[in-house]
Structures are given as C-alpha cells and as structure tokens.
Design a protein around this motif. Structure first.
Motif, short mmCIF file in Angstrom:
data_model
loop_
_atom_site.label_atom_id
_atom_site.label_comp_id
_atom_site.label_asym_id
_atom_site.label_seq_id
_atom_site.Cartn_x
_atom_site.Cartn_y
_atom_site.Cartn_z
N LEU A 14 43.45 17.97 14.06
CA LEU A 14 43.81 16.55 14.11
C LEU A 14 42.78 15.75 14.90
O LEU A 14 42.47 14.61 14.57
CB LEU A 14 45.18 16.38 14.77
CG LEU A 14 46.41 16.74 13.95
CD1 LEU A 14 47.65 16.64 14.81
CD2 LEU A 14 46.55 15.82 12.73
N LYS A 15 42.26 16.36 15.93
CA LYS A 15 41.34 15.59 16.78
C LYS A 15 40.02 15.28 16.06
O LYS A 15 39.26 14.44 16.53
CB LYS A 15 41.12 16.27 18.11
CG LYS A 15 40.46 17.62 18.06
CD LYS A 15 40.27 18.11 19.51
CE LYS A 15 39.81 19.53 19.65
NZ LYS A 15 38.82 20.05 18.74
N ASN A 16 39.77 15.94 14.95
CA ASN A 16 38.54 15.61 14.20
C ASN A 16 38.75 14.49 13.19
O ASN A 16 37.83 14.14 12.45
CB ASN A 16 38.01 16.84 13.46
CG ASN A 16 37.49 17.88 14.43
OD1 ASN A 16 37.35 17.58 15.61
ND2 ASN A 16 37.25 19.08 13.94
N ILE A 17 39.95 13.94 13.13
CA ILE A 17 40.17 12.79 12.23
C ILE A 17 39.45 11.59 12.84
O ILE A 17 39.57 11.33 14.04
CB ILE A 17 41.68 12.49 12.06
CG1 ILE A 17 42.36 13.65 11.34
CG2 ILE A 17 41.87 11.19 11.27
CD1 ILE A 17 43.86 13.48 11.20
N ASN A 18 38.72 10.91 11.97
CA ASN A 18 37.93 9.78 12.42
C ASN A 18 38.82 8.59 12.77
O ASN A 18 39.77 8.30 12.05
CB ASN A 18 37.03 9.40 11.24
CG ASN A 18 35.74 8.88 11.72
OD1 ASN A 18 35.70 8.16 12.71
ND2 ASN A 18 34.68 9.26 11.04
N ASN A 19 38.48 7.90 13.82
CA ASN A 19 39.31 6.78 14.24
C ASN A 19 39.03 5.49 13.45
O ASN A 19 39.76 4.52 13.53
CB ASN A 19 39.09 6.54 15.74
CG ASN A 19 40.09 5.56 16.30
OD1 ASN A 19 40.99 5.13 15.58
ND2 ASN A 19 39.94 5.21 17.55
N SER A 20 37.94 5.48 12.68
CA SER A 20 37.67 4.25 11.91
C SER A 20 38.03 4.46 10.44
O SER A 20 38.04 5.60 9.96
CB SER A 20 36.21 3.85 12.06
OG SER A 20 35.41 4.97 11.95
N PRO A 21 38.32 3.38 9.74
CA PRO A 21 38.75 3.52 8.34
C PRO A 21 37.69 4.19 7.46
O PRO A 21 36.50 4.05 7.71
CB PRO A 21 38.96 2.07 7.89
CG PRO A 21 38.99 1.26 9.11
CD PRO A 21 38.25 1.99 10.16
N ALA A 22 38.16 4.92 6.47
CA ALA A 22 37.23 5.60 5.56
C ALA A 22 37.07 4.77 4.29
O ALA A 22 37.96 4.00 3.94
CB ALA A 22 37.82 6.95 5.20
N SER A 23 35.93 4.89 3.63
CA SER A 23 35.72 4.14 2.38
C SER A 23 35.83 5.04 1.17
O SER A 23 35.28 6.13 1.15
CB SER A 23 34.33 3.52 2.34
OG SER A 23 34.22 2.59 3.35
N PHE A 24 36.53 4.51 0.19
CA PHE A 24 36.73 5.26 -1.05
C PHE A 24 35.53 5.10 -1.96
O PHE A 24 35.02 4.00 -2.14
CB PHE A 24 37.98 4.70 -1.74
CG PHE A 24 38.38 5.48 -2.94
CD1 PHE A 24 39.06 6.67 -2.79
CD2 PHE A 24 38.05 5.04 -4.21
CE1 PHE A 24 39.43 7.41 -3.90
CE2 PHE A 24 38.42 5.78 -5.32
CZ PHE A 24 39.11 6.96 -5.16
N ASN A 25 35.06 6.21 -2.51
CA ASN A 25 33.87 6.16 -3.34
C ASN A 25 34.11 6.96 -4.63
O ASN A 25 34.10 8.19 -4.64
CB ASN A 25 32.71 6.76 -2.52
CG ASN A 25 31.41 6.76 -3.28
OD1 ASN A 25 31.38 6.80 -4.50
ND2 ASN A 25 30.32 6.73 -2.54
N ASP A 80 33.80 -1.74 -1.03
CA ASP A 80 33.29 -3.02 -0.54
C ASP A 80 33.87 -3.39 0.83
O ASP A 80 33.66 -4.50 1.32
CB ASP A 80 33.62 -4.13 -1.55
CG ASP A 80 35.12 -4.19 -1.83
OD1 ASP A 80 35.87 -3.37 -1.27
OD2 ASP A 80 35.54 -5.06 -2.61
N GLY A 81 34.59 -2.47 1.45
CA GLY A 81 35.08 -2.72 2.80
C GLY A 81 36.43 -3.41 2.86
O GLY A 81 36.99 -3.55 3.93
N ARG A 125 41.60 -2.70 -7.82
CA ARG A 125 40.24 -3.06 -8.23
C ARG A 125 39.26 -1.90 -8.02
O ARG A 125 38.25 -1.79 -8.68
CB ARG A 125 39.73 -4.21 -7.36
CG ARG A 125 40.01 -5.54 -7.82
CD ARG A 125 39.52 -6.59 -6.87
NE ARG A 125 39.91 -6.43 -5.48
CZ ARG A 125 39.07 -6.30 -4.48
NH1 ARG A 125 37.77 -6.28 -4.70
NH2 ARG A 125 39.50 -6.20 -3.25
N HIS A 126 39.54 -1.07 -7.03
CA HIS A 126 38.60 -0.01 -6.68
C HIS A 126 38.82 1.26 -7.49
O HIS A 126 38.22 2.28 -7.24
CB HIS A 126 38.73 0.33 -5.19
CG HIS A 126 38.48 -0.84 -4.31
ND1 HIS A 126 39.48 -1.47 -3.61
CD2 HIS A 126 37.34 -1.50 -4.02
CE1 HIS A 126 38.97 -2.47 -2.93
NE2 HIS A 126 37.68 -2.52 -3.16
N GLY A 127 39.69 1.21 -8.46
CA GLY A 127 39.98 2.41 -9.27
C GLY A 127 41.46 2.66 -9.23
O GLY A 127 42.22 1.88 -8.66
#
Ligand code: GLU
Length: 461
Positions: free
Chosen positions: A281-292, A227-228, A234-236
């Motif tokens: 390392l340079k392929n790590i995304n700069n924005s947060p990831a969401s858990f699913n 949910d961001g 709560r998310h598991g």
C-alpha cells in the motif's frame, strides 16, 4: 484480517472502481487476509439491478474473487436502526427538524462571513422526536489518523459537521452504514477512492462514539484522462465490461490498472502472482494517475502474444461465441490461435480472423473479384486445384511447394498466384500467410473455394 470493496450500484463498474477493487484484493492476497464484497445500495432511487450485475460480472471477468459477499446493505436496515437508536439513547445523536429554508439561509450567512458552512447545532438540545437524525460531533479536539497513501491526516473537530445519519424517511446514510458495516464485518483495512477522504474523520468520530476499534485506511488517488481532466467517457470506455467486449484480456487490464498509481521500479508487465508478491500500500502514488489508452492497447497485445495458450483460447471463445462460430466445424482452435496471436491487436481482431476457417462466405468481395478474377487468373486457379488435390499430407510446406511449382510453370512471380488464391480462400483478401491459412482452412474447403472462384470467372466473363 480482511479488506473489502464496497461499490454503490448506481452505475457500471468503471476503471477507477476496478482499480480500487484490485488494490483491496491485492492487499488481501498479499497479507493472506479475506476479501469481502459489499454492495452499498441504500440509495434506493439511484441503485439498479443492472449496476449490481455489471459489478458482479466485472469482478468475475477480472478474476477478483471474494471470500465473503456479496452482502447487500439493503438487507441490513434493522442493524443500522439498532445503532442509530443506541446513539440516540446515549445522547450522541439527536433529531433535527430544521427547514430547508433555515439551513440554506444559515449556509449563505456563513459563506458571507467567510466561515466554513456547517450545521449550527440549533436542534442539539431540543429533544425532538422526528425529522432527520444527526450525529453529535465533538466540538473540541482533533481527529488524527494515518493513511497509507496520504500519510498523517489531521482535522479539527470544529470543522466537522453534525452529519445526518438518518434521513426523514428513516433511511440511514452512507457515513453511518459504512461504519456499522466495516465494524460488524471486521474490516481491518479500508481501501477506497480519495473522494472519500473528507468523510473519514466523521466516520472516525462515529467509531469512537460507539466505542469501536478503528480500521486502517488507504485512500487511493483518482484517475485522470490523458489531458489531465477527470477521467470521463471522452477518454475511452469507462465501463469495465466494454473492455472485455473490445477484446482486452482481463490480465492485461489488471496489469494496466495496477500500474495506474502504483509502481515497482520501471517494471511494466506483471503477472497476477507478481502483483501479489510485490504489492505494498505504501507504494501507491499520492498524485493522480493518467489513463493512457495506447499503453493499455500495447499491454493487451503483449499479453495476447505471450499468455498461456489455454487462457488465450478460453477468452477468445467468448468472442467466437458472440460471432456464432461452431468450433466443431473447422480446425483445432488452439493451433489456429497460436498461429494468429502474433498479428492480432485484440481478441476481437483475432475472433474476426477466425471466421473464415469455420464458416464459408456467401460471396466474394465484388470490387476485388472484378480486379483479381479474370481469364488470366483462371488457368492459375485451375492449376492450383489440380496440384493441391494431389497433396496427400495437407501441410503448409506442401501447399507452399505447389505454389512454387505453379509460379515456375507459368513463369510468374508469387503475387500472381498468391493474390487470386488468397481472394478465393478468404472472400475478402484478408489473411496471414497463404500457405498456413490454406492449411487451417483444410483441403476440402480450400478446393471448394477455388472451384467457386473459377465458377465466378465462368459466369462473369
Ligand atoms: N460506496 C462508496 C462508493 O461507491 C464507497 C464506500 C467506501 O469504500 O467506503 O463510492
């Protein structure tokens, strides 16, 4: 070269920590470097042995082996004091005895004037001999560093505080210990959560004050819930080991967490070897990831279906052991696991499906027995006993042929034989295909369970 994972044992190892550990481990493997585990337990009030154990067990379960460690910061107090004394004698640190009240007031005033709150340097020239010890941060200039994930980071020294490096009780603080350790332990690449990125410029100034070379940095974005919001219970399950308990394969979890914030095109499934091969390392995304959670379950199922059988059984055995199952008392577990893997959602599921092959049940499920066992099904069960008894080679095919013969003999459909047979065999009516299940239960046990069903009918009708 060397990387490290440096958790504080103030809680269990969680998904975010495990992902940081994995990235640091992958970097080490990829660059043929060493990987070090350091337990940052200087906060004695919040550190617990239970957390230390959870970290060590979690790392072991995931297969994240380390070349050095675990090294405990609590064993290194002398070394930290040595560095603090050096900073003091070089005039790069000083004692500060400002009262809490004064500091609070100063802060309030700064906020009221819309200034960034920071220590005003009041004790810098006082030559005190007690209190906390602060690092004398340079007033001018910029701190600039390159981060593999964030790119170039710049901050003006005028925004940085004279940070506390030793508390009133003499214990060193995180920013001091982490710099001393990363230097002494010859860490080349510091990979950690981006919740530490504001500490990095302060740490860089400490390196400079000591005349030490800087490591490289990679600050990994945090993980959010679906949910961001920030990932929480709560998310598991947050505790990594809860995923083991819930029947996930470690490779599935590694595969899932490596994809949280790192990608290689559209590829979803990676073996550990592939992760090492492709990791950058340079392929790590700069924005947060969401858990699913659903995706994690999907990956787990696909690993259960396809992982090498020895690996599957090794992990399954941990769950069978929890259920007190004696594997000497039933079929070959490798063959059974092979037959169950397609329809198992998790290792817990699979272990539960195994129980009927190794343990006899006490009683039939009474609701189902009342429905299925009666004077109509009794002759079918009796015929099954007689015909199955004469099978010499106890195979699913031969068992299937017997069922067919009985269907034809009584002129009934498969279900009329299958249903009472399945309940007799399982006690609860839950199993995969009946002939294969009976084959794994074994001849002697299958016949005994059919007899037990007939006895049930005799005594209930
Ligand atoms: N001990 C710190 C933590 O658990 C991490 C320190 C670091 O990686 O520099 O948040």
């Amino acid at each position: 070269m060397k990387s490290r994972f440096a958790p504080s044992p103030t809680g269990y190892l969680h998904i975010g920590g495990a992902r940081t550990a994995l990235f640091a481990w992958l970097w080490a493997k990829k660059t043929s470097s060493k990987f070090l585990l350091r337990i940052e337990d200087t906060d004695q009030e919040r550190s617990t042995q239970t957390s230390v154990d959870a970290i060590l067990d979690g790392m072991e379960w995931l297969g994240l082996d380390y070349d050095e460690g675990p090294i405990y910061q609590s064993d290194r107090t002398e070394r930290y004091n040595e560095v603090i004394n050096e900073l003091l004698s070089n005039g790069k640190a000083y004692y500060c005895d400002c009262s809490k009240e004064r500091l609070e007031k100063m802060r309030e005033n700064q906020i009221a004037k819309k200034e960034k709150p920071k220590y005003d340097g009041c004790c810098r020239d006082k030559a005190l001999k007690n209190g906390v010890i602060r690092f004398l941060n340079p007033d001018d200039g910029l701190v600039v560093f390159h981060d593999f994930v964030k790119g170039e980071v710049r901050i003006s020294n005028s925004e940085l505080d004279d940070l506390i490096i030793s508390r009133t009780d003499g214990s060193p603080t995180y920013n001091l210990t982490v710099v001393v350790d990363d230097h002494d332990m010859e860490i080349d690449c510091v990979i950690r959560g981006d919740d530490h990125i504001n500490n990095t410029p302060k740490q860089i100034n400490l390196y400079k004050a000591m005349g030490w070379p800087l490591p490289e940095f990679a600050h990994v974005p945090m993980i959010l819930g679906s949910d961001g919001s920030r990932l929480s219970k709560r998310h598991g399950a947050l505790n990594l080991l809860a995923y083991r308990d819930e029947g996930f394969l470690p490779e599935a979890l590694l595969n899932y967490i490596v994809r949280l914030g790192w990608s290689n095109g559209d590829q979803e499934i990676f073996s550990v070897e592939e992760m090492i091969d492709l990791f950058e390392l340079k392929n790590i995304n700069n924005s947060p990831a969401s858990f699913n959670q659903e995706k994690l379950e999907w990956i787990n199922q696909s690993y259960i279906k396809s992982t090498e059988i020895n690996n599957l059984v090794e992990n399954l055995k941990w769950h069978l052991n929890n259920l007190n199952i004696n594997l000497d008392n039933g079929p070959n577990i490798y063959e059974l696991a092979e037959s169950l893997r397609e329809r198992s959602g998790s290792l817990v599921d699979m272990a539960q499906s195994c129980v009927m092959f190794y343990c006899d049940f006490d009683a039939f499920d009474s609701v189902q027995a009342n429905k299925v066992f009666n004077t109509n099904s009794k002759p079918i069960l009796e015929d099954l006993v007689a015909n199955l008894n004469s099978i010499n080679s106890w195979t699913a095919e031969n068992i299937h042929s017997v069922i067919k013969i009985i269907c034809e003999g009584h002129d009934i459909g498969f279900g009329k034989v299958g249903q009472p047979f399945r309940l007799a065999l399982t006690g609860n009516g839950k199993s995969g295909s009946i002939d294969i299940s009976a084959q794994f239960v074994g001849k002697e046990r299958t016949l005994a369970r059919l007899e037990k069903a007939i006895d049930w009918i005799n005594s209930n009708s």
